[in-house]
Design a protein around this motif. Structure first.
Motif, PDB file in Angstrom:
ATOM      1  N   THR A   1      -6.024 -17.797  30.656  1.00 36.93           N
ATOM      2  CA  THR A   1      -5.022 -17.293  29.725  1.00 36.93           C
ATOM      3  C   THR A   1      -5.654 -17.015  28.371  1.00 36.93           C
ATOM      4  O   THR A   1      -5.564 -17.831  27.453  1.00 36.93           O
ATOM      5  N   PRO A   2      -6.324 -15.878  28.198  1.00 32.32           N
ATOM      6  CA  PRO A   2      -6.920 -15.564  26.903  1.00 32.32           C
ATOM      7  C   PRO A   2      -5.842 -15.339  25.851  1.00 32.32           C
ATOM      8  O   PRO A   2      -4.742 -14.884  26.161  1.00 32.32           O
ATOM      9  N   LEU A   3      -6.156 -15.672  24.621  1.00 33.27           N
ATOM     10  CA  LEU A   3      -5.202 -15.466  23.540  1.00 33.27           C
ATOM     11  C   LEU A   3      -4.993 -13.976  23.325  1.00 33.27           C
ATOM     12  O   LEU A   3      -5.934 -13.187  23.349  1.00 33.27           O
ATOM     13  N   ALA A   4      -3.751 -13.593  23.104  1.00 31.99           N
ATOM     14  CA  ALA A   4      -3.405 -12.184  22.937  1.00 31.99           C
ATOM     15  C   ALA A   4      -3.425 -11.813  21.462  1.00 31.99           C
ATOM     16  O   ALA A   4      -3.129 -12.635  20.593  1.00 31.99           O
ATOM     17  N   PRO A   5      -3.759 -10.568  21.129  1.00 27.90           N
ATOM     18  CA  PRO A   5      -3.724 -10.132  19.731  1.00 27.90           C
ATOM     19  C   PRO A   5      -2.294 -10.040  19.227  1.00 27.90           C
ATOM     20  O   PRO A   5      -1.373  -9.755  19.980  1.00 27.90           O
ATOM     21  N   ARG A   6      -2.116 -10.273  17.939  1.00 28.34           N
ATOM     22  CA  ARG A   6      -0.811 -10.112  17.287  1.00 28.34           C
ATOM     23  C   ARG A   6      -1.031  -9.379  15.985  1.00 28.34           C
ATOM     24  O   ARG A   6      -1.986  -9.668  15.253  1.00 28.34           O
ATOM     25  N   LEU A   7      -0.147  -8.449  15.676  1.00 26.67           N
ATOM     26  CA  LEU A   7      -0.343  -7.562  14.526  1.00 26.67           C
ATOM     27  C   LEU A   7       0.794  -7.697  13.529  1.00 26.67           C
ATOM     28  O   LEU A   7       1.963  -7.485  13.868  1.00 26.67           O
ATOM     29  N   LEU A   8       0.467  -8.089  12.289  1.00 22.79           N
ATOM     30  CA  LEU A   8       1.419  -8.140  11.177  1.00 22.79           C
ATOM     31  C   LEU A   8       2.713  -8.841  11.571  1.00 22.79           C
ATOM     32  O   LEU A   8       3.801  -8.322  11.422  1.00 22.79           O
TER      33      LEU A   8
ATOM     34  N   ARG B   1       0.829  -1.203   0.000  1.00 23.07           N
ATOM     35  CA  ARG B   1       0.000   0.000   0.000  1.00 23.07           C
ATOM     36  C   ARG B   1       0.863   1.251   0.000  1.00 23.07           C
ATOM     37  O   ARG B   1       1.917   1.286   0.631  1.00 23.07           O
ATOM     38  N   SER B   2       0.394   2.256  -0.702  1.00 22.63           N
ATOM     39  CA  SER B   2       1.087   3.544  -0.675  1.00 22.63           C
ATOM     40  C   SER B   2       0.736   4.304   0.584  1.00 22.63           C
ATOM     41  O   SER B   2       1.541   5.084   1.095  1.00 22.63           O
ATOM     42  N   GLN B   3      -0.469   4.079   1.093  1.00 18.29           N
ATOM     43  CA  GLN B   3      -0.906   4.623   2.364  1.00 18.29           C
ATOM     44  C   GLN B   3      -1.815   3.599   3.020  1.00 18.29           C
ATOM     45  O   GLN B   3      -2.373   2.731   2.357  1.00 18.29           O
ATOM     46  N   GLY B   4      -2.002   3.739   4.333  1.00 15.45           N
ATOM     47  CA  GLY B   4      -2.916   2.846   5.035  1.00 15.45           C
ATOM     48  C   GLY B   4      -2.402   2.493   6.403  1.00 15.45           C
ATOM     49  O   GLY B   4      -1.268   2.809   6.766  1.00 15.45           O
TER      50      GLY B   4
ATOM     51  N   ARG C   1      -1.303   1.003  16.441  1.00 18.10           N
ATOM     52  CA  ARG C   1      -1.609   0.984  15.016  1.00 18.10           C
ATOM     53  C   ARG C   1      -0.318   0.856  14.197  1.00 18.10           C
ATOM     54  O   ARG C   1       0.714   1.392  14.569  1.00 18.10           O
ATOM     55  N   SER C   2      -0.365   0.140  13.081  1.00 20.24           N
ATOM     56  CA  SER C   2       0.804  -0.017  12.214  1.00 20.24           C
ATOM     57  C   SER C   2       0.514   0.565  10.837  1.00 20.24           C
ATOM     58  O   SER C   2      -0.546   0.318  10.260  1.00 20.24           O
ATOM     59  N   THR C   3       1.485   1.316  10.307  1.00 23.33           N
ATOM     60  CA  THR C   3       1.376   1.856   8.952  1.00 23.33           C
ATOM     61  C   THR C   3       2.368   1.175   8.001  1.00 23.33           C
ATOM     62  O   THR C   3       2.770   1.757   7.000  1.00 23.33           O
ATOM     63  N   LEU C   4       2.774  -0.034   8.321  1.00 26.07           N
ATOM     64  CA  LEU C   4       3.697  -0.797   7.477  1.00 26.07           C
ATOM     65  C   LEU C   4       3.162  -0.838   6.046  1.00 26.07           C
ATOM     66  O   LEU C   4       1.979  -1.111   5.824  1.00 26.07           O
ATOM     67  N   ARG C   5       4.017  -0.546   5.081  1.00 27.95           N
ATOM     68  CA  ARG C   5       3.571  -0.439   3.693  1.00 27.95           C
ATOM     69  C   ARG C   5       3.444  -1.801   2.996  1.00 27.95           C
ATOM     70  O   ARG C   5       2.472  -2.064   2.317  1.00 27.95           O
ATOM     71  N   ASP C   6       4.452  -2.650   3.135  1.00 28.30           N
ATOM     72  CA  ASP C   6       4.421  -3.960   2.490  1.00 28.30           C
ATOM     73  C   ASP C   6       3.973  -4.996   3.517  1.00 28.30           C
ATOM     74  O   ASP C   6       4.732  -5.364   4.414  1.00 28.30           O
ATOM     75  N   VAL C   7       2.738  -5.454   3.392  1.00 21.59           N
ATOM     76  CA  VAL C   7       2.189  -6.406   4.364  1.00 21.59           C
ATOM     77  C   VAL C   7       2.066  -7.806   3.762  1.00 21.59           C
ATOM     78  O   VAL C   7       1.395  -8.676   4.330  1.00 21.59           O
TER      79      VAL C   7
END
Length: 323
Positions: A153-160, A89-92, A101-107
């Protein structure tokens, strides 16, 4: 619309074959926690969707058909694993409730895990046609390590994040969805079970082993954290935010970061600011004040002092040597 966990049959059923998604409707705030119709996509007519369900799980391939701004939203009673097979993405940005929040371009080849009840939102100004696979897990049917319980022990979120084994298993399942016939029901279920166990393995590994591995941060942790710093050079970044991205406590993260990159996180952040400032100073278009603002300094004097401390030169003196 994806069926609820109670509606999942004991044999695989194909619910649609590359049909356009239902109209995008953001649920009212009062109903947000109850929304469980799968990931909402806007614009709905900009994607093709292919859904398969089986015992305790559902999977959905979402393929963009147009290069236009896309939005994805989800909050439901099921866990969500998102696999981005193709996404630049060019933006996002990508957001999962409880994480920065993550603005990583190549996901591309990135995975995101959204526990049941958490909000997920993502938007892209795509440079390529986005292709994502979503896997939905009934929490009551998800296997857990013997030493843990859902309540304690609830599962934790993981991002990218990256995990080669989990990604490859999910990709095999995606390919099977695209090509398999009705007689492959047992293989669907078997591969789905393997994927669920791989997801639990990733979760169990991050919850049991908090100390940094020998050599510091794992490769995916280092890429995630340094990309976040690059995308937020002008902003203050807390140690807790970076530690959260890496899935470590602040104490262990600070040790692992220094072991991997040779500097503590705050000094690395400042160093990257100064390196970016050098690039800008080599171009005469911007003033020293504007460059200071660009890299996060509201006062020119503060920027000058920080730059001099790092390089031994004032910004003006450096500019004379660089141009």
């Amino acid at each position: 619309m994806l069926p609820s966990p109670g509606e999942l049959s004991h044999s695989v059923r194909k619910h649609c074959v590359w049909t356009h998604a239902q109209a995008f409707r953001r649920p009212p705030a009062a109903l947000a926690d109850k929304a469980d119709d799968g990931v909402e996509v806007h614009p709905a007519d900009g994607v093709k969707r292919h859904t398969v369900t089986w015992d305790g799980m559902a999977a959905e391939i979402v393929q963009a058909t147009q290069r236009q701004r896309m939005e994805f939203r989800f909050r439901g009673t099921r866990h969500l694993l998102a696999l981005c097979e193709q996404g630049v993405r060019s933006q996002g940005d990508t957001f999962v409730e409880g994480l920065p929040r993550s603005t990583l371009r190549d996901v591309t080849r990135k995975l995101t895990f959204v526990p049941a009840g958490r909000a997920y939102h993502e938007w892209h100004e795509p440079r390529v046609l986005t292709r994502v696979v979503y896997f939905y897990f009934d929490p009551a049917r998800l296997p857990l390590p013997a030493e843990t319980t859902v309540a304690s022990t609830p599962l934790a979120p993981r991002l990218l994040f990256e995990d080669a084994t989990l990604f490859d298993t999910a990709l095999k399942l995606k390919r099977l969805i695209e090509t398999a016939g009705a007689d492959n029901g047992p293989y669907f279920e078997a591969l789905g079970t393997v994927l669920a166990h791989e997801l639990v393995r990733v979760y169990a590994g991050t919850s049991r082993i908090e100390a940094p591995a020998k050599g510091g941060l794992a490769a995916w942790q280092q890429r995630m954290v340094t990309a976040y710093i690059e995308d937020h050079l002008a902003e203050p970044i807390s140690l807790a935010t970076l530690a959260q991205l890496a899935g470590l406590s602040p104490y262990y993260f600070c040790r692992a970061f220094r072991q991997s990159l040779g500097l503590p996180p705050h000094r690395y952040h400042n160093q990257r600011r100064m390196e970016h400032a050098k690039l800008l100073l080599a171009k005469p278009a911007s003033s020293v004040t504007d460059i200071g603002l660009t890299v996060g300094y509201s006062e020119t004097s503060s920027f000058t002092a920080a730059f001099h401390k790092t390089t031994g030169l004032t910004p003006t003196a450096y500019r004379r040597t660089a141009t």
